[in-house]
Enzyme design. Structure first.
Site, PDB file in Angstrom:
ATOM      1  N   CYS A  48      -1.298  10.471  -7.132  1.00  0.00           N
ATOM      2  CA  CYS A  48      -1.560  11.228  -5.908  1.00  0.00           C
ATOM      3  C   CYS A  48      -2.061  12.621  -6.229  1.00  0.00           C
ATOM      4  O   CYS A  48      -1.604  13.247  -7.174  1.00  0.00           O
ATOM      5  CB  CYS A  48      -0.275  11.390  -5.100  1.00  0.00           C
ATOM      6  SG  CYS A  48       0.298   9.878  -4.417  1.00  0.00           S
ATOM      7  N   GLY A  73      -7.578  -4.827 -14.365  1.00  0.00           N
ATOM      8  CA  GLY A  73      -8.631  -5.776 -14.722  1.00  0.00           C
ATOM      9  C   GLY A  73      -8.178  -7.202 -14.932  1.00  0.00           C
ATOM     10  O   GLY A  73      -8.906  -7.998 -15.521  1.00  0.00           O
ATOM     11  N   LYS A 107       4.519   4.767 -11.783  1.00  0.00           N
ATOM     12  CA  LYS A 107       3.180   4.211 -12.068  1.00  0.00           C
ATOM     13  C   LYS A 107       2.305   5.301 -12.662  1.00  0.00           C
ATOM     14  O   LYS A 107       2.052   6.336 -12.034  1.00  0.00           O
ATOM     15  CB  LYS A 107       2.550   3.659 -10.791  1.00  0.00           C
ATOM     16  CG  LYS A 107       1.179   3.024 -11.037  1.00  0.00           C
ATOM     17  CD  LYS A 107       0.696   2.303  -9.802  1.00  0.00           C
ATOM     18  CE  LYS A 107      -0.664   1.676 -10.023  1.00  0.00           C
ATOM     19  NZ  LYS A 107      -1.155   1.008  -8.810  1.00  0.00           N
ATOM     20  N   LYS A 144       0.836  -1.202   0.000  1.00  0.00           N
ATOM     21  CA  LYS A 144       0.000   0.000   0.000  1.00  0.00           C
ATOM     22  C   LYS A 144       0.878   1.262   0.000  1.00  0.00           C
ATOM     23  O   LYS A 144       1.889   1.318   0.708  1.00  0.00           O
ATOM     24  CB  LYS A 144      -0.878  -0.026   1.261  1.00  0.00           C
ATOM     25  CG  LYS A 144      -1.732   1.201   1.480  1.00  0.00           C
ATOM     26  CD  LYS A 144      -2.902   1.246   0.545  1.00  0.00           C
ATOM     27  CE  LYS A 144      -3.667   2.567   0.606  1.00  0.00           C
ATOM     28  NZ  LYS A 144      -4.582   2.723  -0.537  1.00  0.00           N
ATOM     29  N   ILE A 192      -1.913   0.440 -15.595  1.00  0.00           N
ATOM     30  CA  ILE A 192      -2.427   1.746 -15.228  1.00  0.00           C
ATOM     31  C   ILE A 192      -2.903   1.765 -13.775  1.00  0.00           C
ATOM     32  O   ILE A 192      -3.208   0.732 -13.210  1.00  0.00           O
ATOM     33  CB  ILE A 192      -3.639   2.151 -16.130  1.00  0.00           C
ATOM     34  CG1 ILE A 192      -4.748   1.105 -16.050  1.00  0.00           C
ATOM     35  CG2 ILE A 192      -3.187   2.416 -17.551  1.00  0.00           C
ATOM     36  CD1 ILE A 192      -6.021   1.458 -16.803  1.00  0.00           C
ATOM     37  N   THR A 226      -7.793  -5.697  -7.912  1.00  0.00           N
ATOM     38  CA  THR A 226      -9.133  -6.028  -7.430  1.00  0.00           C
ATOM     39  C   THR A 226      -9.400  -7.528  -7.341  1.00  0.00           C
ATOM     40  O   THR A 226     -10.114  -7.985  -6.451  1.00  0.00           O
ATOM     41  CB  THR A 226     -10.166  -5.343  -8.354  1.00  0.00           C
ATOM     42  OG1 THR A 226      -9.862  -3.946  -8.386  1.00  0.00           O
ATOM     43  CG2 THR A 226     -11.577  -5.521  -7.858  1.00  0.00           C
ATOM     44  N   GLY A 252     -10.830  -3.196 -11.673  1.00  0.00           N
ATOM     45  CA  GLY A 252     -11.469  -4.485 -11.896  1.00  0.00           C
ATOM     46  C   GLY A 252     -11.653  -4.787 -13.373  1.00  0.00           C
ATOM     47  O   GLY A 252     -11.246  -4.009 -14.246  1.00  0.00           O
TER      48      GLY A 252
HETATM   49  C1  LIG Z   1      -9.056  -0.367  -2.909  1.00  0.00           C
HETATM   50  C2  LIG Z   1      -7.934   0.035  -3.802  1.00  0.00           C
HETATM   51  C3  LIG Z   1      -6.858   0.753  -3.282  1.00  0.00           C
HETATM   52  C4  LIG Z   1      -5.791   1.130  -4.098  1.00  0.00           C
HETATM   53  N1  LIG Z   1      -4.749   1.820  -3.554  1.00  0.00           N
HETATM   54  C5  LIG Z   1      -3.684   2.149  -4.337  1.00  0.00           C
HETATM   55  C6  LIG Z   1      -2.530   2.786  -3.788  1.00  0.00           C
HETATM   56  O1  LIG Z   1      -2.455   3.041  -2.592  1.00  0.00           O
HETATM   57  N2  LIG Z   1      -1.508   3.104  -4.612  1.00  0.00           N
HETATM   58  C7  LIG Z   1      -1.538   2.811  -5.954  1.00  0.00           C
HETATM   59  O2  LIG Z   1      -0.574   3.093  -6.656  1.00  0.00           O
HETATM   60  N3  LIG Z   1      -2.603   2.180  -6.495  1.00  0.00           N
HETATM   61  C8  LIG Z   1      -3.671   1.848  -5.727  1.00  0.00           C
HETATM   62  N4  LIG Z   1      -4.752   1.189  -6.283  1.00  0.00           N
HETATM   63  C9  LIG Z   1      -4.745   0.898  -7.723  1.00  0.00           C
HETATM   64  C10 LIG Z   1      -4.238  -0.502  -8.010  1.00  0.00           C
HETATM   65  O3  LIG Z   1      -2.903  -0.673  -7.602  1.00  0.00           O
HETATM   66  C11 LIG Z   1      -4.360  -0.834  -9.510  1.00  0.00           C
HETATM   67  O4  LIG Z   1      -3.578   0.074 -10.247  1.00  0.00           O
HETATM   68  C12 LIG Z   1      -5.791  -0.751  -9.985  1.00  0.00           C
HETATM   69  O5  LIG Z   1      -6.632  -1.323  -9.025  1.00  0.00           O
HETATM   70  C13 LIG Z   1      -6.021  -1.443 -11.318  1.00  0.00           C
HETATM   71  O6  LIG Z   1      -5.820  -2.827 -11.235  1.00  0.00           O
HETATM   72  P1  LIG Z   1      -7.021  -3.894 -11.050  1.00  0.00           P
HETATM   73  O7  LIG Z   1      -8.044  -3.599 -12.112  1.00  0.00           O
HETATM   74  O8  LIG Z   1      -6.389  -5.237 -11.177  1.00  0.00           O
HETATM   75  O9  LIG Z   1      -7.586  -3.650  -9.700  1.00  0.00           O
HETATM   76  C14 LIG Z   1      -5.816   0.799  -5.479  1.00  0.00           C
HETATM   77  C15 LIG Z   1      -6.902   0.069  -5.990  1.00  0.00           C
HETATM   78  C16 LIG Z   1      -7.942  -0.332  -5.174  1.00  0.00           C
HETATM   79  C17 LIG Z   1      -9.076  -1.122  -5.750  1.00  0.00           C
END
Ligand SMILES: Cc1cc2nc3c(=O)[nH]c(=O)nc-3n(C[C@H](O)[C@H](O)[C@H](O)COP(=O)(O)O)c2cc1C
Ligand code: FES
Lengths: 309, 267
Positions: A133, A248, A168, A48, A194, A270, A220
């Site tokens: 951020c 996703g 990122k 995190k 992304i 996700t 997701g």
């Molecule tokens: C609940 C939640 C918290 C997240 N917190 C961060 C974070 O603290 N720092 C970050 O760079 N990305 C954060 N993300 C983004 C994820 O790292 C990732 O880039 C994004 O969820 C897309 O991937 P996914 O579709 O597999 O979830 C967060 C995503 C979710 C769902």
């Protein structure tokens, strides 16, 4: 032919045992899942995002489900870099999984201060800069939607940190290529993309926003095509820059798609919530795929997508 | 704190009322470990829509038979999927999760305040409490809902020999009004009591206030969305007051779902 495909990947200065990692903010600090998932099998964990001081985060409700996805506005709640170094990192190190630390900040100085504290710590293989951020100096606008700001953050951190540096990128831009270029030119070794896609949700019955902050980040299955598109475009424009594909990924097929359009590794977000073992399941699926397709290594798959016949 | 991710088998799918069901699942380790107030994260099918698991409180657990029961009302796509589950089919479960209700010692009355579909964890709590009840203690159930058909668990509560008081907002059963009125009435009696509540957050907020006014210990099980259930996403945040006057967010899935009423800052 070798029956055991080579799963190792080399991303610039960073070598990982395999290309499947957990994405920042979706796997806690890893420890949350340690009894449910064999962490030592994972390609890496991006923890995190950490800020200099502890952050309380946004008011609830912070999450809501959407078709094939979810919106979140966690607001970077975290324990702060000091607590991470003292109380969390020593425990996470025990699992022998590559640890990547996500760095966040509201100012360039904060990014640097966090990175500086981490660069001396033992057992961190890379830093990932969370450029989504909100920037305090620009009314909360994401750092990562501006090429100059992106370059400023990356260059500043680069000069104070010896670890491999991952930038990122945010998808919430008209054209991601100039930003990718700026991050690379400023010293990023690797790009990951992304982060979540801006969105919002409304309740027709109550006529209210579903999130306290009104808007949030979509993640997701729903965002996979957007993520594939951005990875593919950056790979076309900057074929020498190692990329980590995120967005996703629910299955090993999804992961293979990201490798084909140019990612050298993937992060899963996700999907961890849905199935805690997703990273391991994806890795095992990928391994079976390489065996049955007689592909000797992950590395030889990267960027090999072809046009339809 | 032991927990499992496993494939549970549907042993029975019981209709309790129109659009209200009880799923009885064979999940021995979860049944063995489950404590009243804990929940499981449920995944009925491997779909992308709905995508996430949902948390369900455990209505009862029988370690000898290796089964747990979940209550749900059909409302939206997720519960429609659940309602299609046949006996013999399987469902992914992750649990048991979260903290649990613990009886307050040294009180004569354990007052359980159940708002509508918030009753299930209190059914489980009441059944375990009934076993360990001391001679001078008794269980009082205050169950409220908007209408009679939205009241859950009255038969179970009565079967335990608990004193049950009912309210409905439309007057279709019991006292006409809110369950919090019943609580005020109970607390006019100075006999030492502890309150345990589960229901909509709007109800819990009032319950918390009443208990503070009467200086009665109170525990509330809060309702929040829960994407992960294991403390990883921080999506289930509940605002709490810290000693010294500052505020922080706690995770309903880890530090909750049960909180001391006086520490919660209601949104
Ligand atoms: C609940 C939640 C918290 C997240 N917190 C961060 C974070 O603290 N720092 C970050 O760079 N990305 C954060 N993300 C983004 C994820 O790292 C990732 O880039 C994004 O969820 C897309 O991937 P996914 O579709 O597999 O979830 C967060 C995503 C979710 C769902
Ligand atoms: S539901 Fe994810 S932290 Fe509580």
């Amino acid at each position: 032919m070798n029956a055991y495909p080579n799963l190792q990947v080399q991303l610039g200065p960073l070598r990982l045992p395999n290309p499947v990692l957990a994405a920042s903010g979706t796997f806690g600090y890893g420890l949350e899942y340690a009894d449910l998932v064999n962490l030592s099998l994972m390609g890496g964990i991006v923890v995190k995002s950490l800020t200099l001081a502890p952050r309380a985060g946004n008011p609830p409700p912070r999450v809501t489900e959407t078709p094939a996805g979810m919106l979140n506005s966690i607001g970077l709640q975290n324990e702060g870099v000091e607590t991470f170094l003292l109380e969390i990192l020593p425990r996470l190190r025990e699992y022998g999984v590559p640890i990547i630390v996500s760095v966040a900040g509201e100012t360039v100085e904060e990014f640097c201060a966090v990175a500086e504290k981490l660069t001396r710590a033992q057992g961190i293989v890379a830093l990932e800069l969370n450029l989504s951020c909100p920037n305090q100096m620009r009314g909360g606008m994401e750092f990562g939607i501006d090429a100059k700001l992106t370059a400023t953050v990356v260059r500043a951190v680069r000069s104070r940190c010896e670890l491999p540096l991952i930038a990122k990128l945010s998808p919430n831009v008209t054209d991601i290529v100039p930003i990718a270029q700026a991050a690379r030119d400023a010293g990023a070794d690797i790009l990951s993309l992304i982060n979540s896609v801006l969105g919002l949700a409304v309740d027709a019955q109550t006529r209210r926003f579903k999130l306290a902050t009104r808007t949030g980040g979509l993640t997701g299955a729903a965002i996979k095509p957007i993520a594939l598109y951005h990875v593919w475009r950056v790979h076309q424009a900057l074929p020498d820059v190692p990329l980590i594909g995120i967005g996703g990924i629910m299955s090993w097929e999804d992961a293979v798609e990201f490798l084909l359009v140019g990612a050298s590794a993937v992060q899963i977000g996700t999907a961890n919530f849905v199935e805690p073992t997703t990273c391991i399941d994806v890795l095992q699926g990928l391994e079976r795929y390489l065996v049955t397709q007689e592909i000797p290594s992950v590395q030889s798959l990267i960027g090999t997508v072809q046009d339809i016949a | 704190m032991a927990r499992w991710e496993l494939l549970a088998t549907v042993v029975e799918h019981r209709r309790r009322a129109p659009e209200q069901y009880e799923l009885i699942l064979h999940a021995p380790p979860i049944a063995e470990a489950a404590q009243p107030g804990q929940f499981v994260m449920v995944r009925p099918l491997e779909t992308h829509a709905p995508l996430l698991r949902r948390p369900y409180s455990i209505l009862r657990a029988n370690p000898d038979k290796g089964i747990i029961s979940l209550f749900y009302a059909v409302h939206g796509a997720f519960t429609e999927l659940l309602s299609l589950k046949q006996v013999g089919s399987s469902i992914r479960l992750l649990g048991p999760l979260g903290n649990w209700f613990q009886p307050v010692r040294g009180v004569q009355r354990h007052i359980l305040v159940a708002g509508g579909f918030g009753a299930p964890p209190l059914c489980f709590f009441a059944s375990r409490l009934a076993y360990s009840l001391k001679a001078e203690e008794r269980i009082i159930i205050l169950a409220g809902a908007r209408r009679r058909d939205l009241l859950v668990g009255l038969d179970e509560f009565r079967a335990l020999g608990a004193e049950v008081h009912v309210s409905t907002e439309d007057g279709s059963h019991g006292y006409t009004g809110r369950v919090t009125d019943l609580l005020v009435h109970q607390l006019e009696n100075p006999e030492p009591a502890a309150v345990y509540a589960c229901g909509p957050n709007a109800m819990l907020k009032i319950v918390a206030k009443i208990c503070t006014q009467h200086a009665v210990p109170c525990f509330v099980s809060v309702e929040t969305p829960m994407p992960c259930g294991v403390g990883a996403c921080l999506g289930c945040a509940v605002r709490v007051a810290l000693p010294g006057g500052s505020q922080w967010f706690r995770r309903a899935c880890m530090e909750g779902p049960i909180f001391r009423a006086e520490e919660v800052i209601w949104e």
